[in-house]
Design a protein around this motif. Structure first.
Motif, PDB file in Angstrom:
ATOM      1  N   MET A 177       1.284   4.861   8.104  1.00 53.55           N
ATOM      2  CA  MET A 177       1.935   5.001   6.797  1.00 53.55           C
ATOM      3  C   MET A 177       3.130   5.928   6.943  1.00 53.55           C
ATOM      4  N   THR A 178       4.321   5.385   6.637  1.00 49.36           N
ATOM      5  CA  THR A 178       5.543   6.149   6.799  1.00 49.36           C
ATOM      6  C   THR A 178       5.863   6.881   5.521  1.00 49.36           C
ATOM      7  N   ILE A 179       5.418   8.111   5.462  1.00 46.83           N
ATOM      8  CA  ILE A 179       5.689   8.926   4.291  1.00 46.83           C
ATOM      9  C   ILE A 179       5.484  10.376   4.710  1.00 46.83           C
ATOM     10  N   SER A 180       6.352  11.265   4.226  1.00 44.41           N
ATOM     11  CA  SER A 180       6.230  12.648   4.677  1.00 44.41           C
ATOM     12  C   SER A 180       6.087  13.625   3.518  1.00 44.41           C
ATOM     13  N   GLY A 181       7.010  13.624   2.546  1.00 45.36           N
ATOM     14  CA  GLY A 181       6.885  14.576   1.434  1.00 45.36           C
ATOM     15  C   GLY A 181       5.507  14.489   0.784  1.00 45.36           C
ATOM     16  N   PRO A 182       5.151  13.328   0.215  1.00 49.20           N
ATOM     17  CA  PRO A 182       3.840  13.194  -0.416  1.00 49.20           C
ATOM     18  C   PRO A 182       2.784  12.584   0.514  1.00 49.20           C
ATOM     19  N   ALA A 183       2.882  12.854   1.812  1.00 53.03           N
ATOM     20  CA  ALA A 183       1.971  12.205   2.764  1.00 53.03           C
ATOM     21  C   ALA A 183       0.509  12.483   2.435  1.00 53.03           C
ATOM     22  N   VAL A 184       0.206  13.718   2.051  1.00 51.62           N
ATOM     23  CA  VAL A 184      -1.214  14.072   1.926  1.00 51.62           C
ATOM     24  C   VAL A 184      -1.868  13.351   0.746  1.00 51.62           C
ATOM     25  N   PRO A 185      -1.283  13.354  -0.473  1.00 55.24           N
ATOM     26  CA  PRO A 185      -1.924  12.558  -1.517  1.00 55.24           C
ATOM     27  C   PRO A 185      -1.967  11.058  -1.215  1.00 55.24           C
ATOM     28  N   VAL A 186      -0.950  10.531  -0.529  1.00 55.67           N
ATOM     29  CA  VAL A 186      -0.981   9.109  -0.171  1.00 55.67           C
ATOM     30  C   VAL A 186      -2.112   8.845   0.823  1.00 55.67           C
ATOM     31  N   PHE A 187      -2.301   9.765   1.746  1.00 54.05           N
ATOM     32  CA  PHE A 187      -3.413   9.660   2.702  1.00 54.05           C
ATOM     33  C   PHE A 187      -4.752   9.657   1.949  1.00 54.05           C
ATOM     34  N   CYS A 188      -4.862  10.522   0.932  1.00 53.34           N
ATOM     35  CA  CYS A 188      -6.102  10.557   0.144  1.00 53.34           C
ATOM     36  C   CYS A 188      -6.339   9.204  -0.534  1.00 53.34           C
ATOM     37  N   MET A 189      -5.262   8.565  -0.979  1.00 56.99           N
ATOM     38  CA  MET A 189      -5.411   7.243  -1.608  1.00 56.99           C
ATOM     39  C   MET A 189      -5.903   6.210  -0.587  1.00 56.99           C
ATOM     40  N   TYR A 190      -5.407   6.328   0.634  1.00 57.95           N
ATOM     41  CA  TYR A 190      -5.854   5.416   1.704  1.00 57.95           C
ATOM     42  C   TYR A 190      -7.354   5.650   1.988  1.00 57.95           C
ATOM     43  N   LEU A 191      -7.767   6.917   2.016  1.00 58.08           N
ATOM     44  CA  LEU A 191      -9.185   7.207   2.258  1.00 58.08           C
ATOM     45  C   LEU A 191     -10.049   6.622   1.134  1.00 58.08           C
ATOM     46  N   VAL A 192      -9.553   6.753  -0.092  1.00 60.09           N
ATOM     47  CA  VAL A 192     -10.327   6.243  -1.228  1.00 60.09           C
ATOM     48  C   VAL A 192     -10.358   4.703  -1.189  1.00 60.09           C
ATOM     49  N   ALA A 193      -9.254   4.082  -0.771  1.00 61.80           N
ATOM     50  CA  ALA A 193      -9.258   2.610  -0.622  1.00 61.80           C
ATOM     51  C   ALA A 193     -10.302   2.205   0.418  1.00 61.80           C
ATOM     52  N   ALA A 194     -10.400   2.978   1.507  1.00 59.56           N
ATOM     53  CA  ALA A 194     -11.413   2.677   2.534  1.00 59.56           C
ATOM     54  C   ALA A 194     -12.815   2.844   1.947  1.00 59.56           C
ATOM     55  N   GLU A 195     -13.027   3.939   1.214  1.00 57.58           N
ATOM     56  CA  GLU A 195     -14.351   4.141   0.572  1.00 57.58           C
ATOM     57  C   GLU A 195     -14.689   2.946  -0.299  1.00 57.58           C
ATOM     58  N   ARG A 196     -13.703   2.459  -1.042  1.00 56.02           N
ATOM     59  CA  ARG A 196     -13.967   1.341  -1.970  1.00 56.02           C
ATOM     60  C   ARG A 196     -14.227   0.033  -1.224  1.00 56.02           C
ATOM     61  N   GLN A 197     -13.763  -0.026   0.028  1.00 53.13           N
ATOM     62  CA  GLN A 197     -14.100  -1.198   0.870  1.00 53.13           C
ATOM     63  C   GLN A 197     -15.466  -1.030   1.527  1.00 53.13           C
ATOM     64  N   GLY A 198     -16.063   0.160   1.337  1.00 55.58           N
ATOM     65  CA  GLY A 198     -17.347   0.438   1.995  1.00 55.58           C
ATOM     66  C   GLY A 198     -17.183   0.870   3.443  1.00 55.58           C
ATOM     67  N   VAL A 199     -15.961   1.313   3.807  1.00 53.93           N
ATOM     68  CA  VAL A 199     -15.706   1.759   5.186  1.00 53.93           C
ATOM     69  C   VAL A 199     -15.863   3.277   5.249  1.00 53.93           C
ATOM     70  N   ASP A 200     -16.578   3.746   6.255  1.00 51.68           N
ATOM     71  CA  ASP A 200     -16.734   5.183   6.452  1.00 51.68           C
ATOM     72  C   ASP A 200     -15.376   5.765   6.867  1.00 51.68           C
ATOM     73  N   PRO A 201     -14.790   6.666   6.059  1.00 53.74           N
ATOM     74  CA  PRO A 201     -13.471   7.209   6.432  1.00 53.74           C
ATOM     75  C   PRO A 201     -13.448   7.840   7.824  1.00 53.74           C
ATOM     76  N   GLY A 202     -14.595   8.276   8.298  1.00 52.99           N
ATOM     77  CA  GLY A 202     -14.652   8.908   9.624  1.00 52.99           C
ATOM     78  C   GLY A 202     -14.265   7.971  10.755  1.00 52.99           C
ATOM     79  N   VAL A 203     -14.335   6.654  10.537  1.00 57.05           N
ATOM     80  CA  VAL A 203     -14.009   5.720  11.638  1.00 57.05           C
ATOM     81  C   VAL A 203     -12.562   5.224  11.555  1.00 57.05           C
ATOM     82  N   LEU A 204     -11.827   5.687  10.556  1.00 53.50           N
ATOM     83  CA  LEU A 204     -10.465   5.168  10.383  1.00 53.50           C
ATOM     84  C   LEU A 204      -9.568   5.572  11.553  1.00 53.50           C
ATOM     85  N   ASN A 205      -8.654   4.683  11.872  1.00 54.78           N
ATOM     86  CA  ASN A 205      -7.700   4.982  12.938  1.00 54.78           C
ATOM     87  C   ASN A 205      -6.314   4.560  12.459  1.00 54.78           C
TER      88      ASN A 205
END
Ligand SMILES: C[C@H](C(=O)O)C(=O)SCCNC(=O)CCNC(=O)[C@H](O)C(C)(C)COP(=O)(O)OP(=O)(O)OC[C@H]1O[C@@H](n2cnc3c(N)ncnc32)[C@H](O)[C@@H]1OP(=O)(O)O
Length: 566
Positions: free
Chosen positions: A156-184
Motif C-alpha cells: 500500500m503506497t501511502i505515507s502521511g496517513p499510512a497507519v490508519p490505512v494499515f488499520c483499515m487493511y487489518l480490519v478488512a482481513a479480520e472481516r475476511q476471517g484472516v488472522d492478521p498475524g499471517v498477513l504479508n
C-alpha cells in the motif's frame, strides 16, 4: 583476494546453491547451451577487492540476497494500480492477478493520501482520480473483495496517513476471517521522503516518527512477515535527484528508521527485516545497475558494522523498483514501451525483488486497461523469453559496472558524512533524541537542505537538456511522425458523487457514540505515549473515517509547514 580465498567462497556458495530449492525451469540459452547459475573469477585467478563483490547470498550481498538468484524465485511482478472507487479497483486487481501479476500494489487518490475524506471540501474534484478513494474500513473490505488477503502480498503506497490505512487493511482481513498475524505485504509509511521530496505530509516530523515507532513495534511483535516501511528513493529521484543522491538520501532515511527502532528498545534483528526499499529505475542503464548493487552492499555493511545486525535478513536490502515515470514523454508515447523495457531490465540485472513497469500512457493519465496489460507483459517477456533470470548478477566482474558501483558507493558515503555533520551541528553535545543520522535528516529537512540539493540537480539536468547535451527522443531530438492517438482512461465525476453519498449513508448507519469513544481513546494514547495501534484499530472497527482519525491527530500534533526556500 587470493585465488584460494576466492575458491573457498565459491565452494561455500556452491554448497548452499546445491541445497536450495530451484524453480522447475530450463536454464539454458535460446540455443540450448547450458549456463552456470553464477560466474566469477576463473580458478587460479586473483581479484583485488573481491571481498566487496563476493558471491550471491553472502555478505555484503553485492551480487544478490539468495545463492540461487532468480533460479530460486523470480522477482515479484507488482503493478501499482488504483482508480475510481474500491469496486472498480477491485476489478482491476482481479485482472492483474488473472494475467499473472504476483502481488498487489494499491494506489490511493489524493484525498486519501492527504488523510482527507471524500466529502472534505478540499477533496472536491480529486476523488478517485490518481488512485482509489478509501474513506473507511468498509471501502477497504470492498477493495479486497474475493481476494484472500492471507494468500496475496499486498503493498500500500501511502505515507502521511499510512497507519490508519494499515488499520483499515487489518480490519478488512479480520472481516475476511484472516488472522492478521499471517498477513504479508508492505506499507510505504516513509515520512522522511515526504518532507524531502513528495510533500504529502500531515503532521510535524517528531510526533509522526513516534507514530511510525508504534507501527514498527506492533508489526515486529504481531505481524512478523509484514514490512511496515518501504523506504523510498523513487520520489526523490523523480523530483530531480541524481542516482547517488537518490541512493544516499534513501539509505540515510533507512538508517533513521533503524535508529528509531533502536531508540524504542526494539531488537535490530527482529525489526530490521521489516524495512524494505523502493528505488527508481531510470534510463542510464549501467548507472542504475550499479546503484542497485551498491545499495545492497552499503546497507549490509552499515547494518552490520554500525547498527549491530547479526542475521542475514537484518542485513539484507530488499527492494521494489518502479521504472522512471519522469522519463516518459507525452510526445510519441509508444516509445515509452521501449524506455520502460530498458529500465526494467536494469532493475532485473541489479537484482530487484519486486518490479512495477510503467504504462505507456502514464504521462497523460492513469493507465488504460490495454496500456496496463502491455506494461505487465513487458515484465513477462523479460522474465520468460530473455534468459535474464538464469544467472545471478550477470554483470558482476564487469570493469565498468564494478567501477560504477564503487563510485556510487563512495558518493553516497560522502553524502552520509554531510548528513551526520548536520546532525552534529543540531546536537553538538552528542545527545541525539533518536540517533545521529536522524538528527541530521531532521536538520536537513528543517533548513531545506535536501530540497535545495535536489532542486540544484534538477536544474543542472534541465539546463543540459535545453542545451542539447542530454537528448530525449521526440522532445529535443528526432521529432517525428509517431503520434499519440491513445485512448485515455478518464475517471467519471460520478465516482466522487457516489463516494460522497455512500459516505453519508455509512455515517448515518454507524454508532456515533462508539466512534467518539474510540477516537477519544486514541487521543488519550497519543497524549500518554502508549502504543496507538490498538485504539486506532478500535476506531476503524467502529467505522471512524480516515479524515476523522487524521483530523484528531492534526489538531493534537499540528500540521507541518515547509520552510521557505530560495
Ligand atoms: C510512485 C508511486 C507513488 O508515489 O504514487 C509509488 O510510490 S508506488 C510504490 C509501490 N511500492 C511497492 O509496491 C512496494 C513493494 N515492496 C515489496 O513488495 C516488498 O517490500 C519487497 C521489496 C521486499 C518485495 O517483497 P516480495 O514478497 O514481493 O518479494 P521477496 O523478495 O521478499 O520474496 C518473497 C519470498 O520469497 C523468498 N525468496 C525470494 N527469492 C528467493 C530465492 N532465490 N531463494 C529462496 N527464497 C527466495 C524471499 O526471501 C521471501 O521470503 P521471506 O519473506 O520468508 O524471506
Amino acid at each position: 583476494m587470493d585465488a584460494d580465498a576466492i575458491e573457498e567462497g565459491r565452494l561455500r556458495w556452491q554448497a548452499r546453491y546445491d541445497k536450495a530449492r530451484k524453480r522447475d525451469a530450463d536454464f539454458t540459452t535460446l540455443s540450448g547451451d547450458p549456463v552456470e547459475p553464477v560466474y566469477g573469477p576463473r580458478p587460479g585467478d586473483t581479484y583485488e577487492g573481491f571481498e566487496r563483490i563476493g558471491w550471491p547470498g553472502e555478505y555484503p550481498f553485492t551480487r544478490g540476497l539468495h545463492p540461487t538468484g532468480y533460479r530460486g524465485r523470480t522477482w515479484t511482478i507488482r503493478q501499482f494500480a488504483g482508480f475510481g472507487n474500491a469496486r472498480q479497483t477491485n476489478e482491476r486487481y482481479k485482472m492483474i492477478l488473472a494475467a499473472g501479476g504476483g502481488g498487489l500494489s494499491v494506489a490511493f487518490d489524493m484525498p486519501t493520501l492527504m488523510g482527507r475524506d471524500s466529502d472534505d471540501p478540499r477533496s472536491l474534484g480529486e476523488v478517485g482520480h490518481c488512485g482509489v478513494a478509501i474513506d473507511s474500513a468498509a471501502d477497504m473490505e470492498i477493495l479486497f473483495g474475493d481476494i484472500p488477503l492471507g494468500d496475496v502480498t499486498t503493498s500500500m503506497t501511502i505515507s502521511g496517513p499510512a497507519v490508519p490505512v494499515f488499520c483499515m487493511y487489518l480490519v478488512a482481513a479480520e472481516r475476511q476471517g484472516v488472522d492478521p498475524g499471517v498477513l504479508n505485504g508492505t506499507l510505504q509509511t516513509d515520512i522522511f521522503k515526504e518532507y524531502i521530496a513528495q510533500k504529502e505530509w500531515l503532521f510535524q516530523p517528531e510526533p509522526h516518527l513516534r507514530l511510525i515507532g508504534d507501527l514498527m513495534e506492533h508489526c515486529a511483535a504481531s505481524i512478523p512477515a509484514y514490512k511496515p516501511l518501504s523506504v523510498s528513493g523513487y520520489h526523490i529521484r523523480e523530483a530531480g535527484a541524481t542516482a547517488a543522491q537518490e541512493l544516499a538520501y534513501t539509505l540515510a532515511d533507512g538508517f533513521g528508521y533503524v535508529e528509531l527502532g533502536l531508540a524504542r528498545g526494539l531488537d535490530v534483528d527482529t525489526f530490521a527485516p521489516g524495512l524494505s526499499f523502493f528505488f527508481d529505475a531510470h534510463l542510464d542503464f549501467f548507472e542504475e545497475i550499479a546503484k542497485f548493487r551498491a545499495a545492497r552492499r552499503i546497507w549490509a555493511r552499515w547494518m552490520k558494522e554500525t547498527y549491530g545486525a547479526k542475521t542475514d535478513k537484518a542485513q539484507w536490502l530488499r527492494f521494489h523498483t518502479q521504472t522512471a515515470g519522469v522519463s516518459l514523454t507525452a510526445q510519441q508515447p509508444y516509445n515509452n514501451v521501449v524506455r520502460t523495457a530498458v529500465e526494467a531490465l536494469s532493475a532485473v540485472l541489479g537484482g530487484t525483488n519486486s518490479l512495477h513497469t510503467n504504462a505507456l500512457d502514464e504521462t497523460l493519465a492513469l493507465p488504460s486497461e490495454l496500456a496496463a496489460e502491455i506494461a505487465l507483459r513487458t515484465q513477462q517477456v523479460l522474465m520468460e523469453e530473455t534468459g535474464v533470470a538464469n544467472v545471478a548478477d550477470p554483470l558482476g566482474g564487469s570493469w565498468y559496472v564494478e567501477q560504477l558501483t564503487d563510485r556510487i558507493e563512495a558518493e553516497a558515503e560522502k553524502i552520509f558524512d554531510q548528513i551526520k555533520e548536520r546532525g552534529t551541528r543540531a546536537h553538538p553535545d552528542g545527545q541525539h533524541p533518536i540517533g545521529p543520522i536522524t538528527s541530521g535528516i531532521l536538520r536537513g529537512i528543517e533548513d531545506g537542505w535536501f530540497t535545495g540539493e535536489i532542486a540544484e540537480s534538477a536544474f543542472q539536468y534541465q539546463r543540459a537538456l535545453e542545451k542539447g547535451d542530454k537528448r530525449v527522443v521526440g522532445v529535443n531530438v528526432h521529432h517525428g511522425s509517431v503520434t499519440g492517438d491513445l485512448e485515455i482512461l478518464r475517471v467519471s465525476h460520478e465516482v466522487e458523487r457516489d463516494q460522497v453519498s455512500q459516505l453519508a449513508d455509512r455515517k448515518a448507519a454507524r454508532d456515533d457514540a462508539r466512534v467518539t469513544a474510540a477516537l477519544d481513546a486514541m487521543l488519550a494514547a497519543a497524549r500518554d505515549g502508549s502504543n496507538m495501534i490498538a485504539p486506532m484499530l478500535d476506531a476503524v472497527r467502529a467505522e471512524a473515517t480516515l479524515g476523522e482519525i487524521c483530523g484528531v491527530l492534526r489538531d493534537e500534533w499540528g500540521v507541518y509547514t515547509e520552510p521557505p526556500g530560495f
